[in-house]
Write an enzyme that holds these catalytic residues in place. Structure first.
Site, short mmCIF file in Angstrom:
data_model
loop_
_atom_site.label_atom_id
_atom_site.label_comp_id
_atom_site.label_asym_id
_atom_site.label_seq_id
_atom_site.Cartn_x
_atom_site.Cartn_y
_atom_site.Cartn_z
N ARG A 112 -11.01 -30.40 17.98
CA ARG A 112 -11.44 -31.74 18.35
C ARG A 112 -10.39 -32.32 19.31
O ARG A 112 -9.36 -31.70 19.53
CB ARG A 112 -11.59 -32.63 17.11
CG ARG A 112 -10.30 -32.76 16.32
CD ARG A 112 -10.45 -33.70 15.14
NE ARG A 112 -9.24 -33.64 14.33
CZ ARG A 112 -9.07 -34.28 13.19
NH1 ARG A 112 -10.05 -35.02 12.69
NH2 ARG A 112 -7.94 -34.18 12.52
N ASN A 150 -11.25 -41.62 17.26
CA ASN A 150 -10.51 -41.35 16.02
C ASN A 150 -9.12 -40.87 16.37
O ASN A 150 -8.96 -39.89 17.10
CB ASN A 150 -11.23 -40.27 15.19
CG ASN A 150 -10.57 -40.09 13.83
OD1 ASN A 150 -10.71 -40.92 12.95
ND2 ASN A 150 -9.82 -39.01 13.68
N GLU A 151 -8.14 -41.59 15.89
CA GLU A 151 -6.73 -41.20 16.07
C GLU A 151 -6.42 -40.82 17.51
O GLU A 151 -6.09 -39.67 17.82
CB GLU A 151 -6.36 -40.08 15.11
CG GLU A 151 -6.47 -40.51 13.66
CD GLU A 151 -5.82 -39.55 12.68
OE1 GLU A 151 -5.73 -38.35 13.00
OE2 GLU A 151 -5.38 -39.99 11.61
N GLU A 313 -7.59 -44.21 6.37
CA GLU A 313 -7.62 -42.97 5.61
C GLU A 313 -6.41 -42.97 4.69
O GLU A 313 -5.27 -42.97 5.16
CB GLU A 313 -7.54 -41.75 6.54
CG GLU A 313 -8.70 -41.68 7.52
CD GLU A 313 -8.58 -40.50 8.50
OE1 GLU A 313 -7.75 -39.59 8.25
OE2 GLU A 313 -9.29 -40.51 9.50
N TRP A 321 -5.12 -27.70 6.25
CA TRP A 321 -6.12 -27.00 7.03
C TRP A 321 -6.05 -25.54 6.61
O TRP A 321 -5.13 -25.13 5.89
CB TRP A 321 -5.82 -27.16 8.54
CG TRP A 321 -6.20 -28.51 9.06
CD1 TRP A 321 -6.56 -29.61 8.33
CD2 TRP A 321 -6.26 -28.90 10.43
NE1 TRP A 321 -6.84 -30.66 9.16
CE2 TRP A 321 -6.67 -30.26 10.47
CE3 TRP A 321 -6.02 -28.24 11.65
CZ2 TRP A 321 -6.84 -30.96 11.66
CZ3 TRP A 321 -6.19 -28.95 12.83
CH2 TRP A 321 -6.60 -30.29 12.84
N GLU A 363 -11.27 -28.04 7.61
CA GLU A 363 -10.61 -28.86 6.58
C GLU A 363 -11.10 -28.57 5.16
O GLU A 363 -11.12 -29.46 4.31
CB GLU A 363 -10.77 -30.33 6.92
CG GLU A 363 -9.99 -30.68 8.18
CD GLU A 363 -9.85 -32.18 8.43
OE1 GLU A 363 -10.58 -32.97 7.82
OE2 GLU A 363 -9.00 -32.54 9.24
#
Ligand code: GAL
Length: 685
Positions: A112, A150-151, A313, A321, A363
């Site tokens: 990602r 995201n992030e 989160e 992972w 994940e």
């Protein structure tokens, strides 16, 4: 005014990925969430291929069904825009949207955050999916707010696609106007680096020994930050236009991004992802690492952006992972401890990551509250306890603010310059940690302050003590602000390598510490890096430091220039034995201190003794070092949080009767906090 999450109660949420599960499970999941007092879910942030399965064909039916069901169960929803995960059809057709390594090799589909912020095509496709998504969901009664992407800058925080080189050039043209000005700022006369055409200018590329022009390296980070913010702005503008009554945030704190500026310009408040176990798998090299408690430093930084914030989160199981970052499991009590660590530092909305561990994908070992088997487990039971406690104490705590009298100060330019520059960069981290740890052990709550071009005296004055350890880059304007802070009563601490660089990262042709030499009443007459066989000199501070205490990291050999300057400690070895190492100058109502090295724990300890600095609860509460203290307060009440990070009970002693909020009990005298336990003592102000 800083932007904070506005909430009347402490709220629990959970990250939910309906696309990972059979639809038959949703109803039971939502019912059980409500049983745990979870009232918010965050979803959709990686689901681009569901919402736009092929180019230009949108299908918002899937999440509409989830939203309807969530609403029926009384769950509110935060929607994430899906731009962190461009689908395969997109990057296959438009490879120019991909990020690239320094060598120009494209990062391909399969992970990602494989995109770049500069590609006009990517921006166009992001704007379109976000616009359509917001239009599809903005009127749904369950939706309360939006998370952008995201992030940002997680996984990778450098970008070297063709589009990035081109965007960098445009950014430089804007900043410098002419090539002459750029050549000057980057000192390109050195080694014949002079540019004669803008097309010759690039972000860093492979070079001999991987060394690059340091002034370019600094501008590269400034550019990445500006470019990230402009990418986020594209989305923020669309959401604001279409859904003006829903809030906008984004999660995470990653490199090469001025989160303060981004929040100020685009967001309603800042959010953070809290995984304290990262501090235990990389515990650092010091002798007594703070372990999961070190995470409080990150939360302190988050608080400097939004005093009340959202944890988007919160770790709720062992992380890992398939191929990296494996973590031990949180021991019984630790999920609760870490939740209150977030709350103590200012979180009013805590969203767990994640409801259930994924059964497929990268994940599969990043565990959620529920296990694969979906049967009751100890993590669910622990969250149920927290849910019950939030219901009980939530309205009292929400909106109260963390209290601190000491600030450790930093700024983006020096942090970014220090990434490359080993003559000051490593000192920053060492000093920051030494101060943070000693203040933690002595139960003196501290803030982090990020000095920005817009910072004002009013923002600094509430702190009687500010530590600004190694601002190598320092302007005369900053020095002026700091001088006024000291004149008005502040005690200000600098360390080695202060004030020798300009904003371009050039070394200024003036005696160190440049703009603050006058304020400190000293100059640096000689200096040495402490490295390899060049040892740290010993320090001599009678009655405060043990003989042999080293002056770590760097040794600035000081020369007193002003009659008011006192020498507090001297070097006691090396050719500069007897020369000043630590000085103090009284100015107006305050004091300017200069320490010629990187701060270490014994040195900070000695300084705190010298200042007579005590914990704000010292009069009525005795605390062991392993307990973290934090105080959140409103106008009329104070909530003293005590967190025991140890696997054994911690004994504290209260000299007065206090109410413990979680149990409702009145306590006095010896109080035992269970392993990983939490107490919240209520006192009036
Ligand atoms: C965060 C990320 C989540 C998830 C989690 C665990 O950084 O935002 O999507 O990946 O880490 O790895």
């Amino acid at each position: 005014m800083k932007k904070s999450l506005q909430s009347n109660e402490l709220t629990l949420g959970v990250c939910y990925y309906p696309e990972h599960w059979p639809e038959e499970l949703w109803e039971d999941d939502f019912r059980r969430m409500r049983e745990l007092n979870i009232s918010v879910i965050r979803m959709a942030e990686f689901a681009w291929s569901i919402m736009e399965p092929e180019e230009g064909r949108f299908d918002f039916g899937f999440f509409a069904r989830v939203l309807d069901l969530a609403d029926r169960h009384g769950l509110q929803v935060i929607l994430g825009t899906p731009t962190a995960t461009p689908p395969a059809w997109l990057t296959h057709k438009y490879p120019e949207t991909l990020n690239a390594s320094k060598e120009g090799v494209l990062y391909r589909h399969g992970m990602r955050r494989h995109y770049n912020y500069s590609s006009p095509k990517y921006r166009e496709l992001c704007a379109r999916v976000v616009r359509n998504m917001v239009l599809a969901y903005k009127d749904h009664p369950a939706v309360i707010g939006w998370q952008i992407d995201n992030e940002l800058n997680c996984e990778i925080n450098v970008f070297y696609a063709d589009a990035d080189h081109a965007a960098f050039r445009e950014w430089l043209k804007e900043r410098y106007g002419t090539l002459e000005a750029l050549n000057k700022a980057w000192g390109t006369v050195f080694w014949s680096q002079t540019f004669t055409d803008w097309e010759q200018v690039y972000l860093s590329r492979p070079t001999v020994n991987q060394s690059i022009n340091p002034h370019l390296a600094l501008d590269e980070k400034r550019f990445i930050s500006a470019n990230t913010i402009s990418f986020a702005k594209l989305q923020a503008d669309i959401i604001r236009e279409l859904a003006p009554n829903q809030w906008i945030t984004t999660n995470g704190m990653f490199g090469h991004l001025d989160n303060h500026e981004m929040t100020e310009r685009l967001l309603d408040f800042y959010s953070y992802d809290s995984y304290p176990q990262f501090s235990t798998i990389f515990p650092g090299q010091d002798e007594h690492p703070l372990m999961d408690r070190a995470w409080s430093m990150n939360l302190t930084n988050v608080r400097s952006i939004s005093p009340n914030f959202c944890i988007m989160e919160q770790q709720s199981g062992p992380g890992g992972w398939v191929d990296r970052i494996g973590m031990g499991t949180p021991r019984p009590g630790q999920i609760r401890l870490w939740t209150y660590q977030s709350v103590m530092h200012g979180a009013d909305l805590v969203v767990y990551f994640r409801w259930r561990t994924a059964t497929m994908g990268t994940e599969i070992y990043w565990h959620g509250i529920n296990d694969y088997h979906n049967q009751p487990n100890r993590r669910v039971a622990e969250v149920a306890q927290i849910g019950g406690e939030f219901a009980k104490i939530g309205t009292e705590i929400a909106g109260t603010a963390y209290q601190a009298d000491i600030a450790i100060m930093q700024d983006y330019d020096n942090n970014w310059d220090g990434e490359l520059d080993e003559w000051h960069g490593p000192l920053g981290w060492q000093s920051m940690l030494a101060w943070f740890k000693q203040l933690q052990y002595r139960h003196i709550p501290a803030d982090l302050v990020t000095l920005r071009p817009t910072s004002t005296l009013e923002e600094l004055l509430p702190y009687p003590i500010i530590v600004y350890p190694h601002p190598a880059i320092m302007t005369d304007e900053t020095a002026e602000l700091l001088t006024r802070y000291v004149e008005q009563g502040g005690k200000l601490f600098f360390g080695a390598r202060t004030g020798y660089k300009t904003p371009e990262g050039h070394c200024a042709m003036r005696p160190f510490p440049g703009p603050v030499a006058g304020l400190c009443g000293i100059t640096v007459e000689d200096f040495t890096l402490v490295k390899g066989t060049t040892p740290a000199a010993e320090l001599h501070w009678e009655g405060r430091l043990e003989a042999g205490t080293p002056a770590k990291g760097f040794n600035d050999i000081l020369k007193v220039e002003h009659p008011d300057t006192e020498v507090i400690a001297e070097y006691a070895s090396e050719y500069y034995r007897g020369k000043p190492a630590l000085t103090r100058r009284a100015v107006g109502g305050g004091e300017a201190w200069y320490y010629g090295a990187a701060y270490s724990e014994p040195v900070v300890d000695a300084i705190l003794d010298e200042l007579g600095q005590r914990s704000p609860v010292a009069d009525w509460l005795e605390l062991p070092a392993e307990v973290e203290l934090g105080i959140r307060a409103s106008a009329d009440a104070s909530y003293v949080f005590l967190l025991n990070y140890a696997g054994e009970p911690a004994v504290v002693r209260a000299g007065q009767t206090v109410k413990e909020l979680l149990s409702g009990e009145e306590l006095e005298g010896e109080i035992s906090i269970p392993p990983y336990g939490v107490l919240i003592l209520q006192t009036s102000r």
